[in-house]
Design a protein around this motif. Structure first.
Motif, PDB file in Angstrom:
ATOM      1  N   LEU A 180       0.828  -1.215   0.000  1.00 44.43           N
ATOM      2  CA  LEU A 180       0.000   0.000   0.000  1.00 44.43           C
ATOM      3  C   LEU A 180       0.859   1.261   0.000  1.00 44.43           C
ATOM      4  CD1 LEU A 180      -3.114  -0.191   0.201  1.00 44.43           C
ATOM      5  CD2 LEU A 180      -2.889   0.448   2.604  1.00 44.43           C
ATOM      6  N   PRO A 181       0.510   2.258  -0.825  1.00 43.04           N
ATOM      7  CA  PRO A 181       1.247   3.524  -0.740  1.00 43.04           C
ATOM      8  C   PRO A 181       1.138   4.110   0.671  1.00 43.04           C
ATOM      9  CG  PRO A 181      -0.256   3.517  -2.630  1.00 43.04           C
ATOM     10  CD  PRO A 181      -0.565   2.306  -1.817  1.00 43.04           C
ATOM     11  N   GLU A 182       2.198   4.760   1.111  1.00 41.49           N
ATOM     12  CA  GLU A 182       2.252   5.328   2.467  1.00 41.49           C
ATOM     13  C   GLU A 182       1.041   6.222   2.759  1.00 41.49           C
ATOM     14  OE1 GLU A 182       4.445   4.560   4.724  1.00 41.49           O
ATOM     15  OE2 GLU A 182       4.131   6.089   6.274  1.00 41.49           O
ATOM     16  N   ARG A 183       0.639   7.006   1.751  1.00 43.55           N
ATOM     17  CA  ARG A 183      -0.478   7.932   1.977  1.00 43.55           C
ATOM     18  C   ARG A 183      -1.771   7.183   2.292  1.00 43.55           C
ATOM     19  NH1 ARG A 183      -3.457  11.897  -2.384  1.00 43.55           N
ATOM     20  NH2 ARG A 183      -4.801  12.948  -0.847  1.00 43.55           N
ATOM     21  N   GLU A 184      -1.979   6.054   1.612  1.00 44.11           N
ATOM     22  CA  GLU A 184      -3.174   5.228   1.853  1.00 44.11           C
ATOM     23  C   GLU A 184      -3.137   4.626   3.253  1.00 44.11           C
ATOM     24  OE1 GLU A 184      -5.900   4.169  -0.101  1.00 44.11           O
ATOM     25  OE2 GLU A 184      -5.354   5.899  -1.324  1.00 44.11           O
ATOM     26  N   LEU A 185      -1.955   4.169   3.636  1.00 44.56           N
ATOM     27  CA  LEU A 185      -1.796   3.559   4.951  1.00 44.56           C
ATOM     28  C   LEU A 185      -2.124   4.600   6.035  1.00 44.56           C
ATOM     29  CD1 LEU A 185      -0.915   0.733   5.874  1.00 44.56           C
ATOM     30  CD2 LEU A 185       1.437   1.551   5.951  1.00 44.56           C
ATOM     31  N   ARG A 186      -1.579   5.796   5.874  1.00 46.87           N
ATOM     32  CA  ARG A 186      -1.831   6.889   6.827  1.00 46.87           C
ATOM     33  C   ARG A 186      -3.317   7.196   6.898  1.00 46.87           C
ATOM     34  NH1 ARG A 186       2.693  10.048   4.984  1.00 46.87           N
ATOM     35  NH2 ARG A 186       1.256  11.131   3.594  1.00 46.87           N
ATOM     36  N   PRO A 211       3.420   4.909  17.829  1.00 52.12           N
ATOM     37  CA  PRO A 211       2.818   5.519  16.628  1.00 52.12           C
ATOM     38  C   PRO A 211       3.109   4.747  15.337  1.00 52.12           C
ATOM     39  CG  PRO A 211       4.672   6.829  17.422  1.00 52.12           C
ATOM     40  CD  PRO A 211       4.389   5.796  18.475  1.00 52.12           C
ATOM     41  N   ARG A 212       4.122   3.871  15.324  1.00 50.15           N
ATOM     42  CA  ARG A 212       4.420   3.115  14.103  1.00 50.15           C
ATOM     43  C   ARG A 212       3.809   1.713  14.136  1.00 50.15           C
ATOM     44  NH1 ARG A 212       4.994   5.626   9.918  1.00 50.15           N
ATOM     45  NH2 ARG A 212       5.972   3.847   8.933  1.00 50.15           N
ATOM     46  N   ALA A 213       3.152   1.370  15.239  1.00 53.27           N
ATOM     47  CA  ALA A 213       2.664   0.001  15.428  1.00 53.27           C
ATOM     48  C   ALA A 213       1.940  -0.543  14.198  1.00 53.27           C
ATOM     49  CB  ALA A 213       1.732  -0.062  16.648  1.00 53.27           C
ATOM     50  N   VAL A 214       0.929   0.180  13.765  1.00 50.68           N
ATOM     51  CA  VAL A 214       0.092  -0.332  12.681  1.00 50.68           C
ATOM     52  C   VAL A 214       0.776  -0.174  11.321  1.00 50.68           C
ATOM     53  CG1 VAL A 214      -2.156  -0.076  11.570  1.00 50.68           C
ATOM     54  CG2 VAL A 214      -1.980   0.053  14.059  1.00 50.68           C
ATOM     55  N   PHE A 215       1.777   0.698  11.258  1.00 45.91           N
ATOM     56  CA  PHE A 215       2.420   0.979   9.969  1.00 45.91           C
ATOM     57  C   PHE A 215       3.414  -0.104   9.552  1.00 45.91           C
ATOM     58  CE2 PHE A 215       0.682   5.006  11.209  1.00 45.91           C
ATOM     59  CZ  PHE A 215       0.302   5.598  10.014  1.00 45.91           C
ATOM     60  N   CYS A 216       3.946  -0.848  10.529  1.00 44.44           N
ATOM     61  CA  CYS A 216       4.963  -1.854  10.204  1.00 44.44           C
ATOM     62  C   CYS A 216       4.447  -3.263  10.466  1.00 44.44           C
ATOM     63  CB  CYS A 216       6.213  -1.629  11.061  1.00 44.44           C
ATOM     64  SG  CYS A 216       6.847   0.057  10.905  1.00 44.44           S
ATOM     65  N   ALA A 217       4.906  -4.207   9.638  1.00 48.76           N
ATOM     66  CA  ALA A 217       4.496  -5.601   9.800  1.00 48.76           C
ATOM     67  C   ALA A 217       4.878  -6.108  11.180  1.00 48.76           C
ATOM     68  CB  ALA A 217       5.139  -6.464   8.719  1.00 48.76           C
ATOM     69  N   GLY A 218       4.080  -7.021  11.709  1.00 48.08           N
ATOM     70  CA  GLY A 218       4.403  -7.592  13.004  1.00 48.08           C
ATOM     71  C   GLY A 218       3.173  -7.722  13.882  1.00 48.08           C
ATOM     72  N   PRO A 219       3.361  -8.283  15.066  1.00 49.65           N
ATOM     73  CA  PRO A 219       2.219  -8.541  15.968  1.00 49.65           C
ATOM     74  C   PRO A 219       1.490  -7.269  16.402  1.00 49.65           C
ATOM     75  CG  PRO A 219       4.285  -9.481  16.826  1.00 49.65           C
ATOM     76  CD  PRO A 219       4.633  -8.756  15.592  1.00 49.65           C
ATOM     77  N   HIS A 304      -1.326  13.652  18.034  1.00 45.56           N
ATOM     78  CA  HIS A 304      -1.109  12.279  17.572  1.00 45.56           C
ATOM     79  C   HIS A 304      -1.345  12.150  16.072  1.00 45.56           C
ATOM     80  CE1 HIS A 304      -0.617   8.024  17.501  1.00 45.56           C
ATOM     81  NE2 HIS A 304      -1.866   7.805  17.115  1.00 45.56           N
ATOM     82  N   LEU A 305      -2.417  12.760  15.593  1.00 47.76           N
ATOM     83  CA  LEU A 305      -2.685  12.673  14.157  1.00 47.76           C
ATOM     84  C   LEU A 305      -1.537  13.309  13.367  1.00 47.76           C
ATOM     85  CD1 LEU A 305      -6.544  13.462  14.094  1.00 47.76           C
ATOM     86  CD2 LEU A 305      -5.425  11.215  13.971  1.00 47.76           C
ATOM     87  N   SER A 306      -1.049  14.449  13.845  1.00 44.91           N
ATOM     88  CA  SER A 306       0.084  15.104  13.174  1.00 44.91           C
ATOM     89  C   SER A 306       1.334  14.211  13.217  1.00 44.91           C
ATOM     90  CB  SER A 306       0.408  16.444  13.833  1.00 44.91           C
ATOM     91  OG  SER A 306      -0.668  17.332  13.683  1.00 44.91           O
ATOM     92  N   ALA A 307       1.526  13.540  14.365  1.00 47.59           N
ATOM     93  CA  ALA A 307       2.734  12.716  14.540  1.00 47.59           C
ATOM     94  C   ALA A 307       2.822  11.619  13.483  1.00 47.59           C
ATOM     95  CB  ALA A 307       2.737  12.089  15.942  1.00 47.59           C
ATOM     96  N   VAL A 308       1.662  11.094  13.056  1.00 52.63           N
ATOM     97  CA  VAL A 308       1.709  10.044  12.029  1.00 52.63           C
ATOM     98  C   VAL A 308       1.579  10.627  10.628  1.00 52.63           C
ATOM     99  CG1 VAL A 308       0.809   8.284  13.612  1.00 52.63           C
ATOM    100  CG2 VAL A 308      -0.774   9.560  12.139  1.00 52.63           C
ATOM    101  N   GLY A 309       1.542  11.969  10.543  1.00 52.10           N
ATOM    102  CA  GLY A 309       1.548  12.599   9.226  1.00 52.10           C
ATOM    103  C   GLY A 309       0.166  12.883   8.659  1.00 52.10           C
TER     104      GLY A 309
END
Lengths: 376, 376
Positions: A180-186, A211-219, A304-309
């Motif tokens: 997924l493009p980063e913008r879509e993920l955000r 803040p990166r939990a959902v953005f990166c693969a993993g548990p 928080h919303l700003s922190a994730v872009g």
């Protein structure tokens, strides 16, 4: 590395005879054929978009063929413009041409647009055929694939035409998020944060801390998505048809939809999740302005919303935006308007959202004017 | 003469939280505004066709205005061709333009086409708005307005696209039947006779003894319509979504739909009820040919349908008809096809119909060949 069973989370949506499971984890698409066969389908009508087809259709077709199922694929252009009457007619015709019968299955393979369009097509095909949602975007995995809302847009507003049609199964293959493009993920992340803001302050605090939990693969990603699905499932089970509580899920959406309408659903300028992010920040600022919510909580949301872009102000949208009156008019054409009165989702703080049906329109209009003032 | 309360029959459709009443009697349209207000609507979106508008819209508009309701009317051309995606999109847009909200009401004023189209539009408008069915044809009063089936046609077949959407009230104003062309009245009568043939031999015998009952104004007409509605309501209450028993209501329809498809829904050649009449006669002849039903019962069906002027053979349809293989292919695209197997409604006699899911396709094809042979 082989896929481990522990990687898969299961969330159940308790809707009596319409109950179903959401499976969340990496690699699930490879098992979609087996899942469809287990549901008793003989044939599967896959609906997907050109982009997703290029990435994931081979895996899906291999799996369907491996399970001995007949299948046919209807492709639509990627993007919100496909949520139209014309495209609906084309999808339904494609499914009829594929001879998908009542006992068969429509497979919605894609993001929110495909899920809404294919789900709606399944709802009206032969007056209702089952649908398996295989969401491939974060937004679809945590929000639109769960709960049975399907539909298309009207020139008069978003999602004004549709049906409640619960899926028979949701397969959220988290590995698809890596394409997924980063913008879509955000953008999808706005809906994740929403569940914390509605009624789960602990989840919001966890997201703030990770803040990166959902953005990166993993548990942690699976945990974040499963928590979101569980929150949505609970609301849907309480109020399937949005006569009450379910409206809470619209936190940020009344403002967000008005902004999306104002840019004429031009995704180059604003995608849904970005509208929701700005809308949630606005809902908290409006709540604070009405004296309902501490300023500090509104600031926490913004931080928080700003922190994730994610954007938090209308001014973040490139290009000209209509005035306060224009946005207000868009809000009044919202589906959720009742007896001409607007419904707002406001908050008494992080995790303390509520449905407000008696907001003074003058105060809302005044708030919009301040939000849109050049200084803001 | 003032309208007497005894003139009105009430039939209840027992569907739990979706239960509703059917009122049957002369002059009910004059009270439609009051009925809509009682349902809590603030605004009413009337959907009707040009023909019915000329006859009954003034009465309806007067009644709505008298009840203090806002209303707007969407008109469609009369005829089956209006059951299309294009017309659906136009009706939905008209209802959105009229700002019909979730608590409001769509009023389907017309025959089967308007009822199916408006009911479907209501089902998908804002994911579901209530509909009041005000059927003005005999067919609609005894069949299509009751039971919640709504939909449009596809070039691939009739009613292949639609929704189950129960009305909140059915007002069957029997006075509207006096404005109906004789051919339409006769066609609707096929569905009345159907209820006798399915499982009510006494009703069929009563119709045989009183062949003009439903055709002329008076208590017998109301009795015939109410008996029909009661029969349909009972089946619908048992099996709302046609997973079993409700299929009985399709007596005559599998053959009938194939004939309608074959003439490309050209109502100059064949209207739905005529197709059903031929189809019922065929179902009884097929049952007799299979040794299931006495020849005498098949002959009784033919006699009564002929007595009221309904066609009973394919040869009654003006113009060329496709061969047995073509009709068979149409039957296989029917919604009710399951796992590629055809479902027939057959009979062991008058009032003894049953669902047959295991008919040998070769015997069906053979039967069609004999029906279409020039000598037949």
């Amino acid at each position: 590395m082989t896929r481990m069973v522990e990687d898969i989370e299961r969330v159940s949506v308790g809707l009596g005879e319409r109950a179903y499971d959401i499976l969340i984890g990496p690699g699930l698409l490879a098992g979609v054929g087996e899942a469809a066969a287990k549901l008793g389908a003989r044939a599967v009508g896959v609906v997907t978009d050109e982009t997703v087809a290029g990435l994931h259709l081979p895996t899906v077709e291999r799996s369907l063929a491996g399970a001995g199922l007949a299948f046919d694929t209807v492709r639509v252009p990627a993007g919100e413009a496909s949520k139209s009457f014309d495209m609906l007619a084309r999808v339904v015709d494609g499914l009829l041409a594929a001879r998908i019968e009542r006992g068969d299955l429509v497979l919605a393979l894609g993001g929110g647009v495909v899920g809404d369009l294919a789900g709606f097509a399944a709802a009206i095909l032969r007056r209702g055929v089952r649908v398996l949602q295989a969401p491939t975007s974060l937004l679809a995995q945590v929000d639109s694939s769960v709960g049975g809302k399907t539909g298309i847009n009207s020139p008069r507003g978003k999602n004004l035409i549709g049906a409640f049609h619960q899926p028979s199964l949701v397969l959220a293959d988290t590995a698809t998020l890596d394409t997924l493009p980063e913008r879509e993920l955000r953008a999808g992340y706005a809906e994740v944060a929403k569940y914390g803001l509605i009624d789960d302050p602990d989840f919001f605090a966890w997201l703030e801390a990770n803040p990166r939990a959902v953005f990166c693969a993993g548990p942690d990603r699976i945990r974040g998505i499963a928590t979101s699905c569980r929150a949505k499932a609970a609301v849907v089970a309480r109020d399937e048809r949005e006569t009450g509580d379910r409206a809470l899920l619209n936190l940020g959406h009344t403002f967000g939809h008005a902004l999306e309408a104002d840019v004429a659903y031009d995704s180059a300028r604003l995608v849904h999740g970005e509208g929701v992010a700005i809308g949630m920040a606005m809902a908290f600022r409006f709540s604070a302005a009405l004296g309902l919510c501490p300023e500090e909580d509104a600031a926490r949301v913004e931080r928080h919303l700003s922190a994730v872009g994610l954007p938090i102000r209308v001014s973040a949208i490139p290009g000209p935006i209509g005035g306060a009156e224009a946005l207000f008019a868009h809000m009044q054409q919202d589906k959720k308007v009742s007896r001409g009165r607007l419904t707002f989702i406001l908050a008494r703080g992080v995790g303390k959202s509520f449905v407000a049906r008696d907001v003074d329109p003058a105060r809302a209009l005044d708030f919009l004017r301040r939000e849109l003032a050049p200084a803001a």
